[in-house]
Write a protein that holds these residues in place. Sequence first.
Motif, short mmCIF file in Angstrom:
data_model
loop_
_atom_site.label_atom_id
_atom_site.label_comp_id
_atom_site.label_asym_id
_atom_site.label_seq_id
_atom_site.Cartn_x
_atom_site.Cartn_y
_atom_site.Cartn_z
N VAL A 1 0.87 -1.17 0.00
CA VAL A 1 0.00 0.00 0.00
C VAL A 1 0.91 1.22 0.00
CG1 VAL A 1 -1.84 1.25 1.16
CG2 VAL A 1 -1.79 -1.25 1.25
N ARG A 2 0.80 2.01 -1.07
CA ARG A 2 1.73 3.13 -1.28
C ARG A 2 0.98 4.45 -1.22
NH1 ARG A 2 6.26 0.56 -3.65
NH2 ARG A 2 5.73 -1.53 -4.45
N GLY A 3 1.62 5.44 -0.59
CA GLY A 3 1.01 6.76 -0.50
C GLY A 3 2.02 7.80 -0.06
N LYS A 4 1.51 8.87 0.53
CA LYS A 4 2.33 9.99 0.98
C LYS A 4 2.17 10.19 2.48
CE LYS A 4 4.06 11.70 -2.95
NZ LYS A 4 5.51 11.92 -3.19
N GLY A 5 3.28 10.51 3.13
CA GLY A 5 3.24 10.84 4.55
C GLY A 5 3.48 12.32 4.74
N ALA A 6 2.57 13.00 5.41
CA ALA A 6 2.69 14.44 5.62
C ALA A 6 3.22 14.79 7.00
CB ALA A 6 1.33 15.12 5.41
N ASN A 7 3.36 13.78 7.86
CA ASN A 7 3.82 14.02 9.24
C ASN A 7 4.66 12.84 9.71
OD1 ASN A 7 2.02 16.47 10.11
ND2 ASN A 7 0.58 15.01 9.21
N PHE A 8 5.58 13.13 10.62
CA PHE A 8 6.17 12.05 11.40
C PHE A 8 5.09 11.51 12.33
CE2 PHE A 8 10.30 14.39 10.65
CZ PHE A 8 10.90 13.38 9.93
N GLY A 9 5.22 10.23 12.69
CA GLY A 9 4.23 9.63 13.58
C GLY A 9 4.07 8.16 13.28
N ASN A 10 2.90 7.61 13.56
CA ASN A 10 2.65 6.18 13.42
C ASN A 10 1.82 5.88 12.18
OD1 ASN A 10 3.82 6.35 15.94
ND2 ASN A 10 2.46 4.83 16.87
N TYR A 11 2.24 4.84 11.44
CA TYR A 11 1.55 4.45 10.21
C TYR A 11 1.26 2.95 10.23
CZ TYR A 11 2.62 9.00 8.15
OH TYR A 11 2.69 10.35 7.89
N CYS A 12 0.14 2.59 9.60
CA CYS A 12 -0.21 1.18 9.40
C CYS A 12 -1.17 1.11 8.21
CB CYS A 12 -0.84 0.59 10.66
SG CYS A 12 -2.40 1.36 11.14
N VAL A 13 -1.71 -0.08 7.95
CA VAL A 13 -2.67 -0.27 6.86
C VAL A 13 -4.04 -0.58 7.46
CG1 VAL A 13 -3.33 -1.71 4.89
CG2 VAL A 13 -0.94 -1.02 5.20
N ALA A 14 -5.06 0.08 6.96
CA ALA A 14 -6.44 -0.17 7.37
C ALA A 14 -7.27 -0.54 6.16
CB ALA A 14 -7.02 1.06 8.07
N LEU A 15 -8.51 -0.91 6.41
CA LEU A 15 -9.42 -1.35 5.36
C LEU A 15 -10.70 -0.52 5.45
CD1 LEU A 15 -9.56 -3.69 3.20
CD2 LEU A 15 -10.82 -5.00 4.92
N ASP A 16 -11.14 0.00 4.31
CA ASP A 16 -12.39 0.77 4.29
C ASP A 16 -13.37 0.09 3.34
OD1 ASP A 16 -14.42 2.58 4.32
OD2 ASP A 16 -13.29 4.25 3.48
N THR A 17 -14.36 -0.57 3.92
CA THR A 17 -15.40 -1.23 3.12
C THR A 17 -16.78 -0.67 3.43
OG1 THR A 17 -15.64 -2.96 4.81
CG2 THR A 17 -14.10 -3.39 3.00
N THR A 18 -16.83 0.42 4.17
CA THR A 18 -18.10 0.98 4.61
C THR A 18 -18.49 2.17 3.73
OG1 THR A 18 -17.60 0.34 6.88
CG2 THR A 18 -19.37 1.94 6.56
N ALA A 19 -19.69 2.13 3.19
CA ALA A 19 -20.18 3.21 2.33
C ALA A 19 -20.58 4.42 3.17
CB ALA A 19 -21.37 2.72 1.52
#
Length: 616
Positions: free
Chosen positions: A493-511
């Motif tokens: 999962v690739r993207g951009k980080g705008a801040n130092f801090g904590n990152y992980c992967v989540a799932l969005d399946t909710t409309a």
Amino acid sequence: MQSSATYHPHPTSLTSAKASASKALPSANLFLFLFLFLFFPSFLSAQSYFRYPLDSLPNLVSPFGGLRDNHFHSGIDLRTNGHEGLPVYAAADGVISRIKIQKGGYGKAIYIEHPNGYSTVYGHLQAYNGPVADWIHQYQYINQTFEFDKIFLKPFLKVKKGDTIGWSGNSGTSSGPHLHYEIRDTKTEKIKNPALFGLVPIDTLKPTIFKIHIYKFVAEGLLLKKQILVQPKTTLLRDSIWVLKDTLLVDPDTYGFGIETYDYIHNAKDEKGIYEYALKLNGTPTFKHTLNQFAFDESKYINAHIDYPWYRIEKTRIQKCFIDDGNMFSTYTTDVRKGRISFESMQSQTGELLFVVKDFNKNTYYLKCLYKIGAPKPDADRMAYLKSIEGKQMLLPGKSQLVQGNGIVIKLDPKSIYDTVYYELQTLFPQKDTYSKEYSFHTPNVPIQAAFDIAIEPSGFAPGLENKLVLAYSNGKSDFLRSAGGTFDKGWVRGKGANFGNYCVALDTTAPTIKPIRFKNPEKENDTARWDFEIKDNFTGISKFNAYLNENWILLDYDLKNQQITYYFDEMYTLVKQSIQQNQNEGNLQIFADLKIILEDAKGNILEKHFPMELR
């Protein structure tokens, strides 16, 4: 609509408006004119080219260059006394060069290019007026979109000074009703302080300094050595200069100073940003910051201009009286040491610092601090800092750098950081309902200038849900996660980080969700010419929204901050109503139509909802 059309819906100029008012109240207006002429001639000089865009004297909610999160305020905010729908006037003759409508930002905005080389911008409008309003409405229906950004490469609609171009509002990310107003250099796009053009409020109040911060320098930033509260009990007034009673004792070392300072314009309780502040060492200027103009791509340097870690923790902004590493903001005038003071090289062991703060009307506050240089001694704070960075990895500004861990890859841009950073990349246990390990990358108390690339390897998700994966961010102090965007690509999962801090992967399946907003007063509901709905999304945010009345696309207005969409009855409402009337029995007086609303979030989760609506 032809590009040569002339737009004169409201030809009244400020001059004619003042003339009409002076007939009604000749003595009051004569007194006002004489007062302005004698004490504030710059305000009257504005009428030589740019007029004030509202029917009032200049009244600022926020001045030019005010300190905001991650940016300097790029214009002035003009007070509308909590009201929407006040006429907004073209500041001078020109042509409409750009129209931008967005759910955030300036909301409904209009840009006018003037023949003197400058452009004016009017933001957070409630609505547009005249032919431009008609053109916008047609454009939105033709393109079936609420949001758009149209730049006109050829002359579009002409305006005259004093034309009503729209109505003041609260659209976009405005925190309350007001008009955002800018003057820009048309060629360079640099934002100019409107005060330079005479748009200066009546102001006889001096700025003030509340606090002085005293720093030493280390490789990664600053060591806060001392705070001095500026209060009546700590100061004396001598010849219009406030003098701190206590002499500041410093080491033979290099120091930097910062101040918490505010201006007051309309009353002594309403704190505003500062136009100019300076520091002198024994009468010699070492640093000055003046807000006359800046470029948009400089604005985020505010995070190097202020003591960012202090602001993150204490929520007050200390403005530095020196240029810190990585700060490329263009508003400074300094000595060769960029405002840093080397007490170790002083010939005399005593001296004075003079802080000078002023507004555009030259109301000036002076604060003197006497100092004495002590004997050399070990600095326990510096020793503790050096011990704290032992064993940590180092990032350098101005370089592309790669940070890797088990299941995470981070690539920093040369402009990602302002200064040297000593960091740790820690792997933590996964949070509940996440789909990767959690990674702690340094601390949010250190600012980021340009976003960095980040990729995390996900695990534990069901096959077929790859396109629902998203990066999630937290500040490390709580388990609250917010979307950081990103897409699934080749197992990561690739993207951009705008801040130092904590990152992980989540799932969005909710409309997203939607519900009608009902008026408590039934009479108001019957009389209204609009339908309102509350719309929400649980994580990645609503990216698309469309509505259809009996399968005919209709224009929705999206108020992001209030999570609300509104349909204002227009010609499509009338056409649908007439079509139904022609095809139903004359005895049936009630007319109902199907309202279909489709919402989609950033991960493609779609809600389609139907509402039977009575057409009155």
